[in-house]
Design a protein around this motif. Structure first.
Motif, PDB file in Angstrom:
ATOM      1  N   THR A   1      -4.445   0.349  49.343  1.00  9.73           N
ATOM      2  CA  THR A   1      -3.611  -0.005  48.198  1.00  9.73           C
ATOM      3  C   THR A   1      -4.143  -1.169  47.390  1.00  9.73           C
ATOM      4  O   THR A   1      -3.729  -1.341  46.253  1.00  9.73           O
ATOM      5  CB  THR A   1      -2.171  -0.323  48.632  1.00  9.73           C
ATOM      6  OG1 THR A   1      -2.202  -1.351  49.617  1.00  9.73           O
ATOM      7  CG2 THR A   1      -1.502   0.912  49.200  1.00  9.73           C
ATOM      8  N   ALA A   2      -5.037  -1.957  47.948  1.00 10.59           N
ATOM      9  CA  ALA A   2      -5.600  -3.066  47.165  1.00 10.59           C
ATOM     10  C   ALA A   2      -6.792  -3.667  47.882  1.00 10.59           C
ATOM     11  O   ALA A   2      -6.791  -3.816  49.093  1.00 10.59           O
ATOM     12  CB  ALA A   2      -4.559  -4.143  46.921  1.00 10.59           C
ATOM     13  N   ILE A   3      -7.795  -3.992  47.110  1.00  8.88           N
ATOM     14  CA  ILE A   3      -8.931  -4.793  47.570  1.00  8.88           C
ATOM     15  C   ILE A   3      -9.173  -5.797  46.461  1.00  8.88           C
ATOM     16  O   ILE A   3      -9.456  -5.411  45.333  1.00  8.88           O
ATOM     17  CB  ILE A   3     -10.202  -3.962  47.798  1.00  8.88           C
ATOM     18  CG1 ILE A   3      -9.979  -2.902  48.876  1.00  8.88           C
ATOM     19  CG2 ILE A   3     -11.368  -4.872  48.181  1.00  8.88           C
ATOM     20  CD1 ILE A   3     -11.169  -1.969  49.056  1.00  8.88           C
ATOM     21  N   PRO A   4      -9.026  -7.085  46.747  1.00  9.98           N
ATOM     22  CA  PRO A   4      -9.271  -8.074  45.690  1.00  9.98           C
ATOM     23  C   PRO A   4     -10.666  -7.887  45.103  1.00  9.98           C
ATOM     24  O   PRO A   4     -11.649  -7.800  45.833  1.00  9.98           O
ATOM     25  CB  PRO A   4      -9.142  -9.415  46.419  1.00  9.98           C
ATOM     26  CG  PRO A   4      -8.343  -9.119  47.647  1.00  9.98           C
ATOM     27  CD  PRO A   4      -8.674  -7.697  48.020  1.00  9.98           C
ATOM     28  N   THR A   5     -10.744  -7.783  43.800  1.00  8.57           N
ATOM     29  CA  THR A   5     -12.034  -7.516  43.155  1.00  8.57           C
ATOM     30  C   THR A   5     -12.982  -8.702  43.231  1.00  8.57           C
ATOM     31  O   THR A   5     -14.174  -8.535  43.022  1.00  8.57           O
ATOM     32  CB  THR A   5     -11.835  -7.108  41.682  1.00  8.57           C
ATOM     33  OG1 THR A   5     -11.100  -8.126  41.004  1.00  8.57           O
ATOM     34  CG2 THR A   5     -11.094  -5.787  41.584  1.00  8.57           C
ATOM     35  N   ASP A   6     -12.460  -9.892  43.566  1.00  8.64           N
ATOM     36  CA  ASP A   6     -13.334 -11.059  43.676  1.00  8.64           C
ATOM     37  C   ASP A   6     -13.675 -11.403  45.127  1.00  8.64           C
ATOM     38  O   ASP A   6     -14.355 -12.380  45.389  1.00  8.64           O
ATOM     39  CB  ASP A   6     -12.698 -12.271  42.987  1.00  8.64           C
ATOM     40  CG  ASP A   6     -11.353 -12.650  43.585  1.00  8.64           C
ATOM     41  OD1 ASP A   6     -10.781 -11.864  44.358  1.00  8.64           O
ATOM     42  OD2 ASP A   6     -10.871 -13.747  43.258  1.00  8.64           O
ATOM     43  N   ALA A   7     -13.246 -10.584  46.073  1.00  5.31           N
ATOM     44  CA  ALA A   7     -13.514 -10.849  47.489  1.00  5.31           C
ATOM     45  C   ALA A   7     -14.910 -10.381  47.869  1.00  5.31           C
ATOM     46  O   ALA A   7     -15.419  -9.399  47.325  1.00  5.31           O
ATOM     47  CB  ALA A   7     -12.486 -10.140  48.358  1.00  5.31           C
ATOM     48  N   ASP A   8     -15.510 -11.066  48.819  1.00  4.95           N
ATOM     49  CA  ASP A   8     -16.776 -10.624  49.375  1.00  4.95           C
ATOM     50  C   ASP A   8     -16.497  -9.366  50.206  1.00  4.95           C
ATOM     51  O   ASP A   8     -15.653  -9.398  51.099  1.00  4.95           O
ATOM     52  CB  ASP A   8     -17.374 -11.721  50.255  1.00  4.95           C
ATOM     53  CG  ASP A   8     -18.644 -11.273  50.919  1.00  4.95           C
ATOM     54  OD1 ASP A   8     -18.550 -10.710  52.044  1.00  4.95           O
ATOM     55  OD2 ASP A   8     -19.709 -11.463  50.329  1.00  4.95           O
ATOM     56  N   PRO A   9     -17.181  -8.252  49.928  1.00  5.47           N
ATOM     57  CA  PRO A   9     -16.875  -6.999  50.630  1.00  5.47           C
ATOM     58  C   PRO A   9     -16.960  -7.096  52.151  1.00  5.47           C
ATOM     59  O   PRO A   9     -16.114  -6.572  52.859  1.00  5.47           O
ATOM     60  CB  PRO A   9     -17.911  -6.018  50.083  1.00  5.47           C
ATOM     61  CG  PRO A   9     -18.273  -6.557  48.749  1.00  5.47           C
ATOM     62  CD  PRO A   9     -18.184  -8.061  48.887  1.00  5.47           C
ATOM     63  N   ASP A  10     -17.985  -7.785  52.671  1.00  6.38           N
ATOM     64  CA  ASP A  10     -18.130  -7.893  54.124  1.00  6.38           C
ATOM     65  C   ASP A  10     -17.031  -8.756  54.731  1.00  6.38           C
ATOM     66  O   ASP A  10     -16.496  -8.437  55.793  1.00  6.38           O
ATOM     67  CB  ASP A  10     -19.506  -8.447  54.489  1.00  6.38           C
ATOM     68  CG  ASP A  10     -20.625  -7.471  54.126  1.00  6.38           C
ATOM     69  OD1 ASP A  10     -20.379  -6.243  54.199  1.00  6.38           O
ATOM     70  OD2 ASP A  10     -21.711  -7.934  53.760  1.00  6.38           O
ATOM     71  N   GLU A  11     -16.661  -9.842  54.071  1.00  5.69           N
ATOM     72  CA  GLU A  11     -15.586 -10.688  54.574  1.00  5.69           C
ATOM     73  C   GLU A  11     -14.251  -9.955  54.530  1.00  5.69           C
ATOM     74  O   GLU A  11     -13.430 -10.072  55.431  1.00  5.69           O
ATOM     75  CB  GLU A  11     -15.497 -11.989  53.763  1.00  5.69           C
ATOM     76  CG  GLU A  11     -16.642 -12.936  54.035  1.00  5.69           C
ATOM     77  CD  GLU A  11     -16.558 -14.199  53.188  1.00  5.69           C
ATOM     78  OE1 GLU A  11     -15.470 -14.509  52.643  1.00  5.69           O
ATOM     79  OE2 GLU A  11     -17.582 -14.888  53.075  1.00  5.69           O
TER      80      GLU A  11
END
Length: 71
Positions: free
Chosen positions: A54-64
């Motif tokens: 439902t959500a993935i912050p677009t500014d988050a590091d993908p691996d983290e």
């Protein structure tokens, strides 16, 4: 006064949900959320539903972010 009908699920459901392969990378799923119209991703293998995001912050590091989901 006549009672108004209650809102149904079909009144609020997603009509054309975005689908991606279940093995999509977090980074690629993250890119899909950059589009304002994408609120949820359905993950599929062929024609079988495997899950939803439902959500993935677009500014988050993908691996983290992936590590956060595994906790």
């Amino acid at each position: 006064m006549a009672r108004q009908p209650e809102t149904t699920v079909s009144d609020v459901m997603l009509r054309r949900p975005k689908t991606l392969p279940a093995d999509v990378t977090v980074a690629d799923a993250q890119k899909a959320f950059e589009h304002a119209s994408v609120k949820m991703l359905l993950l599929v293998e062929g024609d079988r539903f495997r899950g939803a995001v439902t959500a993935i912050p677009t500014d988050a590091d993908p691996d983290e972010f992936a590590a956060h989901l595994r906790r």
